[in-house]
Design an enzyme around this catalytic site. Structure first.
Site, PDB file in Angstrom:
ATOM      1  N   ARG A 171       0.491  -1.194  -0.263  1.00  0.00           N
ATOM      2  CA  ARG A 171       0.064   0.486  -0.282  1.00  0.00           C
ATOM      3  C   ARG A 171       0.763   1.104  -0.085  1.00  0.00           C
ATOM      4  NH1 ARG A 171      -3.182   1.694  -2.756  1.00  0.00           N
ATOM      5  NH2 ARG A 171      -3.835  -0.494  -2.512  1.00  0.00           N
TER       6      ARG A 171
ATOM      7  N   LYS B  25       2.672  24.263  -3.319  1.00  0.00           N
ATOM      8  CA  LYS B  25       0.938  23.826  -3.381  1.00  0.00           C
ATOM      9  C   LYS B  25       1.580  22.589  -3.069  1.00  0.00           C
ATOM     10  CE  LYS B  25      -1.265  27.512  -4.618  1.00  0.00           C
ATOM     11  NZ  LYS B  25      -2.372  28.415  -5.215  1.00  0.00           N
TER      12      LYS B  25
ATOM     13  N   LYS C 101       5.316  39.027  -2.948  1.00  0.00           N
ATOM     14  CA  LYS C 101       3.655  39.233  -2.757  1.00  0.00           C
ATOM     15  C   LYS C 101       2.973  39.853  -2.340  1.00  0.00           C
ATOM     16  CE  LYS C 101       2.602  34.722  -3.473  1.00  0.00           C
ATOM     17  NZ  LYS C 101       2.437  33.270  -3.511  1.00  0.00           N
TER      18      LYS C 101
ATOM     19  N   GLU D 200       5.930  39.508  -7.406  1.00  0.00           N
ATOM     20  CA  GLU D 200       4.610  39.774  -7.559  1.00  0.00           C
ATOM     21  C   GLU D 200       4.080  40.700  -7.720  1.00  0.00           C
ATOM     22  OE1 GLU D 200       1.338  35.661  -5.944  1.00  0.00           O
ATOM     23  OE2 GLU D 200       0.814  38.228  -5.493  1.00  0.00           O
TER      24      GLU D 200
ATOM     25  N   ASP E  80      -0.327  38.560 -11.528  1.00  0.00           N
ATOM     26  CA  ASP E  80      -1.314  37.526 -10.604  1.00  0.00           C
ATOM     27  C   ASP E  80      -2.801  37.401 -11.318  1.00  0.00           C
ATOM     28  OD1 ASP E  80      -1.766  35.487  -8.754  1.00  0.00           O
ATOM     29  OD2 ASP E  80      -2.529  37.001  -7.954  1.00  0.00           O
TER      30      ASP E  80
END
Length: 320
Positions: free
Chosen positions: A120, A155, A187, A222, A243
């Site tokens: 598994r 992510k 950002k 960004e 963005d």
């Protein structure tokens, strides 16, 4: 030609069908596998220990139930070798190679209990990695003929980033910064705190920050509006991320940057939009969905037991 787990040196570069996927460090793979096996069988596999004779042997085939691109062959082999160091694993398809449904991807022969113990964990990882490689390959194909490079993001599944990012490379994509420690990426929230929306202040703050960085540290910023592009470029950044820009604004942004920095597009990227985004002339397209929302590829392990005559199922009670 097949590659066996025994022939792979620790940390060696793993071959792929269509290019160089980089290295998958043996130490990182081992750490993931040990953690996963501890989670899955903290006190052993009582089912196999009860039903399968200790000396039984098994031969298993890793079969593809659907088409895809392989990633994680070495991880599959390492899982089997971790539970049975004497197991023989043959990888029949290379990482980065496309395969059809029904293809035998690998075989393993070893102690039956050990194969079942690793099954598994090995499948979970190779299924997820192959799903990522397959999805990445699809995006790479959609931007063929443009200069756009498909990349991942941070992510990723906690603890599995090294595997998932390797899978992206197996699919023909590239990696963004590996961690927060690798590069500067300012950002929107950083810029709001630092400049309060003042363009001149934004340039000054970014320029001062860049002056304190080592000369090899990449600096990316960004932006979410056309008005921010010139103030950011004036600071001498390496990459500017546009963005959630519309296609028209992406094209205008690329023209405005005019080669003064690398241009990355992010946001609203999917199979239906990526070709048009690439056609605007951006250098990089980053896609969180490569890793955060894939569905495991349907791969299965078909096992046959080889029990010697006279052996019995069930370990039975033990003294003490």
């Amino acid at each position: 030609m097949t590659a066996t787990a025994a022939t792979m040196a620790p940390g060696a570069a793993l071959p792929t069908a269509d290019g160089f996927a980089g290295t998958l460090p043996e130490s990182a793979v081992d750490a993931v596998l040990r953690m996963a096996l501890q989670e899955d069988a903290p006190y052993g596999d009582i089912t196999s220990q009860t039903l399968i004779p200790a000396g039984a042997r098994a031969t298993a085939v890793l079969n593809a139930r659907e088409p895809g691109v392989l990633s994680g062959g070495a991880v599959f082999a390492a899982a089997m070798k971790l539970t049975d160091p004497d197991a023989v694993v043959d990888l029949l398809v290379r990482d980065g190679e496309a395969f059809a449904a029904g293809t035998a991807l690998a075989t393993v022969t070893g102690n039956a209990r050990a194969v079942l113990l690793a099954e598994r964990v090995a499948l979970n990882l190779v299924q997820r990695m192959s799903a990522i490689a397959t999805k990445t390959a699809g995006f790479v194909a959609l931007v063929a003929g443009t200069k756009a490079r498909i990349t991942d993001t941070r992510k990723t599944t906690p603890g599995l980033r090294v595997l998932e990012r390797y899978a992206v490379r197996c699919g023909g994509g590239a990696n963004h910064r590996f961690s927060l420690s690798d590069a500067v990426l300012a950002k929107d929230n950083h810029l709001a705190v630092l400049s309060g929306g003042d363009p001149e202040k934004l340039t000054a703050v970014l320029r001062n920050a860049k002056a304190h960085l080592g000369h090899t540290t990449h600096f990316e910023v960004e932006v979410d509006s056309m008005a921010q592009i010139e103030p950011v470029l004036a600071a001498g950044v390496d990459t500017i991320m546009l963005d959630n820009f519309t296609l028209a604004d992406l094209a205008a942004g690329v023209a405005l940057v005019a080669g003064r920095a690398r241009v990355e597009a992010s946001g609203n990227v999917n199979a239906g939009t990526v070709a048009d985004i690439a056609a605007t002339g951006v250098d990089v397209i980053s896609i969180g969905g490569l890793t955060h929302s894939v569905i495991a590829l349907d791969l299965g392990l078909d096992i046959g037991l080889d029990m010697a005559p006279g052996t019995r199922s069930g370990a039975g009670p033990t003294a003490g």
